[in-house]
Scaffold this motif. Structure first.
Motif, PDB file in Angstrom:
ATOM      1  N   VAL A 285       0.866  -1.182   0.000  1.00  0.00           N
ATOM      2  CA  VAL A 285       0.000   0.000   0.000  1.00  0.00           C
ATOM      3  C   VAL A 285       0.903   1.232   0.000  1.00  0.00           C
ATOM      4  CG1 VAL A 285      -1.765   1.295   1.255  1.00  0.00           C
ATOM      5  CG2 VAL A 285      -1.813  -1.220   1.247  1.00  0.00           C
ATOM      6  N   PRO A 286       0.755   2.131  -0.964  1.00  0.00           N
ATOM      7  CA  PRO A 286       1.641   3.304  -1.025  1.00  0.00           C
ATOM      8  C   PRO A 286       1.610   4.116   0.262  1.00  0.00           C
ATOM      9  CG  PRO A 286       0.341   3.105  -3.035  1.00  0.00           C
ATOM     10  CD  PRO A 286      -0.214   2.103  -2.069  1.00  0.00           C
ATOM     11  N   ARG A 287       2.757   4.680   0.620  1.00  0.00           N
ATOM     12  CA  ARG A 287       2.856   5.441   1.862  1.00  0.00           C
ATOM     13  C   ARG A 287       1.917   6.640   1.889  1.00  0.00           C
ATOM     14  NH1 ARG A 287       9.399   5.146   2.295  1.00  0.00           N
ATOM     15  NH2 ARG A 287       9.106   4.864   0.061  1.00  0.00           N
ATOM     16  N   ARG A 288       1.587   7.164   0.726  1.00  0.00           N
ATOM     17  CA  ARG A 288       0.675   8.311   0.686  1.00  0.00           C
ATOM     18  C   ARG A 288      -0.775   7.900   0.962  1.00  0.00           C
ATOM     19  NH1 ARG A 288       1.423  11.498  -4.716  1.00  0.00           N
ATOM     20  NH2 ARG A 288      -0.104  12.846  -3.668  1.00  0.00           N
ATOM     21  N   SER A 289      -1.075   6.612   0.862  1.00  0.00           N
ATOM     22  CA  SER A 289      -2.422   6.123   1.194  1.00  0.00           C
ATOM     23  C   SER A 289      -2.471   5.835   2.694  1.00  0.00           C
ATOM     24  CB  SER A 289      -2.745   4.863   0.387  1.00  0.00           C
ATOM     25  OG  SER A 289      -2.740   5.127  -0.998  1.00  0.00           O
ATOM     26  N   VAL A 290      -2.383   6.903   3.470  1.00  0.00           N
ATOM     27  CA  VAL A 290      -2.190   6.777   4.915  1.00  0.00           C
ATOM     28  C   VAL A 290      -3.352   6.039   5.575  1.00  0.00           C
ATOM     29  CG1 VAL A 290      -1.894   8.056   7.068  1.00  0.00           C
ATOM     30  CG2 VAL A 290      -0.772   8.854   4.974  1.00  0.00           C
ATOM     31  N   ARG A 291      -4.565   6.429   5.236  1.00  0.00           N
ATOM     32  CA  ARG A 291      -5.723   5.813   5.883  1.00  0.00           C
ATOM     33  C   ARG A 291      -5.805   4.317   5.582  1.00  0.00           C
ATOM     34  NH1 ARG A 291      -9.939   8.544   8.039  1.00  0.00           N
ATOM     35  NH2 ARG A 291      -9.765  10.816   8.188  1.00  0.00           N
ATOM     36  N   SER A 337       1.411   4.392  15.736  1.00  0.00           N
ATOM     37  CA  SER A 337       1.315   4.036  14.320  1.00  0.00           C
ATOM     38  C   SER A 337       1.250   5.257  13.410  1.00  0.00           C
ATOM     39  CB  SER A 337       0.080   3.161  14.082  1.00  0.00           C
ATOM     40  OG  SER A 337      -1.124   3.910  14.234  1.00  0.00           O
ATOM     41  N   ILE A 338       0.833   6.398  13.939  1.00  0.00           N
ATOM     42  CA  ILE A 338       0.669   7.586  13.092  1.00  0.00           C
ATOM     43  C   ILE A 338       1.998   8.005  12.466  1.00  0.00           C
ATOM     44  CG2 ILE A 338      -0.125   9.971  12.983  1.00  0.00           C
ATOM     45  CD1 ILE A 338      -2.345   7.883  13.472  1.00  0.00           C
ATOM     46  N   PRO A 339       3.068   8.192  13.248  1.00  0.00           N
ATOM     47  CA  PRO A 339       4.336   8.524  12.589  1.00  0.00           C
ATOM     48  C   PRO A 339       4.966   7.331  11.875  1.00  0.00           C
ATOM     49  CG  PRO A 339       4.652   8.370  14.965  1.00  0.00           C
ATOM     50  CD  PRO A 339       3.181   8.278  14.724  1.00  0.00           C
ATOM     51  N   ALA A 340       4.749   6.124  12.419  1.00  0.00           N
ATOM     52  CA  ALA A 340       5.410   4.945  11.843  1.00  0.00           C
ATOM     53  C   ALA A 340       4.867   4.582  10.473  1.00  0.00           C
ATOM     54  CB  ALA A 340       5.259   3.753  12.790  1.00  0.00           C
ATOM     55  N   VAL A 341       3.610   4.914  10.198  1.00  0.00           N
ATOM     56  CA  VAL A 341       2.967   4.447   8.974  1.00  0.00           C
ATOM     57  C   VAL A 341       3.637   4.992   7.712  1.00  0.00           C
ATOM     58  CG1 VAL A 341       1.251   6.304   8.712  1.00  0.00           C
ATOM     59  CG2 VAL A 341       0.678   3.959   8.014  1.00  0.00           C
TER      60      VAL A 341
END
Length: 362
Positions: A285-291, A337-341
């Motif tokens: 899943v691309p890093r920009r697809s955060v949700r 998980s917010i910064p790690a994602v």
């Protein structure tokens, strides 16, 4: 192309739709509700509705009052009636009967609200875009096949009988029907709605998604062995138990844990293998697809942490042992998980640390 509501089913206005996908869903989905809410907005409706319909089916199949000492045929009949409505076309009168029976037979206000909203759920299903509607129908139908397998394989609770699945293939089929198919559904729905996944090769990603779902379900199976045994269900394959000199009834005695350990260890290793596929899915899943990443990350970390606690407990057949991840751990995991994602390397290290905890316990 959008499908209009079938004749006889009322349309769903915005207020009732929001009530269904927020209030009702939150009442019956507990922690999974948070995963649904973090999804991209255009994924919440098909995923949330699929969950609600599957949860309705599961409540019907699990209704203890309908069980007999011989065969839970009444429950199976009710389950198949709901499945026929899912595959369509839905019939308002039948849905109202299912809802009335459900409200009369359920124990919680949340489940009663779910059955009270059943007609709205089907109206929403019929109004979906064609692809979403067919995906929801497919996954809910497949999930009910897993519930049917439970009802037709295992004895009625309280009968005093204990039945095991026969082979590893039976267990693998079961975990596909009740969880692996969700990974396939998740892949197809995400690929259809998330533009950043346009480069995905959906077929192999679906296979990886299936293994993601299997990892989560096998974790549940291993955690719940003692409880399931006491309601007549042994998901560990009978042929593997026999190779260890055991029959399912032997697992009721915690003193036989060492003899059963090779079978349990094998399935823990298989579960870890499926979690490797889950990691592959997450990082695809691309890093920009955060949700979407967070919606994949949370259940994966929760599953691995649960498996680690099962492995470390060392009491895999003890009935009064409760293995669960604390609410505090879950909230802390979500915050971290917010910064790690955004970082694949951080995610890999986090996942690796949980895998090592599992391996240390086995």
């Amino acid at each position: 192309m959008a499908q209009t509501t079938v004749p006889g089913l009322p349309s769903v206005d915005a207020a009732r739709r929001n009530h269904l996908l927020k209030d009702v869903l939150k009442g019956v989905s507990r922690s999974f509700y948070l995963t649904i809410r973090i999804l991209p907005k255009n994924l919440r409706e098909p995923v949330g509705l699929a969950y609600l319909l599957a949860r309705t089916a599961d409540t019907i199949a699990d209704r203890r009052a309908g069980r007999t000492a011989r065969f839970p045929g009444e429950l199976l009949e009710s389950l198949l009636t709901l499945r026929a409505q899912v595959t369509g076309p839905a019939d308002l009168r039948v849905l109202q009967e299912i809802a009335a029976q459900g409200m009369a037979g359920t124990a919680t206000h949340q489940e009663q609200a779910m059955f009270a909203s059943l007609v709205d759920a089907f109206s929403l299903l019929e109004s979906m875009e064609d692809n979403d509607r067919e995906q929801v129908r497919w996954v809910v139908t497949t999930l009910t096949q897993g519930m049917e397998m439970d009802l037709t394989t295992f004895p009625a609770e309280g009968s005093g009988e204990l039945v095991s699945l026969a082979t590893a293939d039976d267990l693998d089929r079961y975990i596909y029907l009740v969880a692996g198919c969700v990974g396939e559904f998740w892949t197809n729905i995400a690929a259809a709605h998330e533009p950043r996944l346009k480069n995905w090769d959906v077929a192999p990603m679906s296979e990886t998604g299936v293994r993601f779902g299997k990892a989560l379900q096998l974790t549940n199976v291993l955690r719940d062995v003692p409880r399931d045994l006491r309601i007549g269900r042994c998901y560990l394959p009978a042929d593997e138990l026999a190779a260890a000199g055991l029959v399912p009834e032997d697992l009721l005695d915690p003193e036989n844990e060492q003899r059963a350990r090779p079978v349990l260890l094998l399935w823990m290793q298989i579960t870890l293998g499926h979690f490797e596929a889950a990691e592959e899915f997450l990082l695809a899943v691309p890093r920009r697809s955060v949700r979407l990443r967070l919606a994949c990350l949370w259940p994966m970390l929760l599953g691995l942490a649960t498996l680690a606690r099962v492995a470390r407990s060392g009491m895999w057949l003890t009935p009064d042992t409760t293995v669960k991840v604390s609410r505090r751990w879950v909230y802390r995991m979500m915050v971290l998980s917010i910064p790690a994602v955004f970082s694949n390397s951080l995610l890999r290290r986090w996942i690796k640390s949980l895998r090592r905890q599992v391996e240390a316990g086995i």
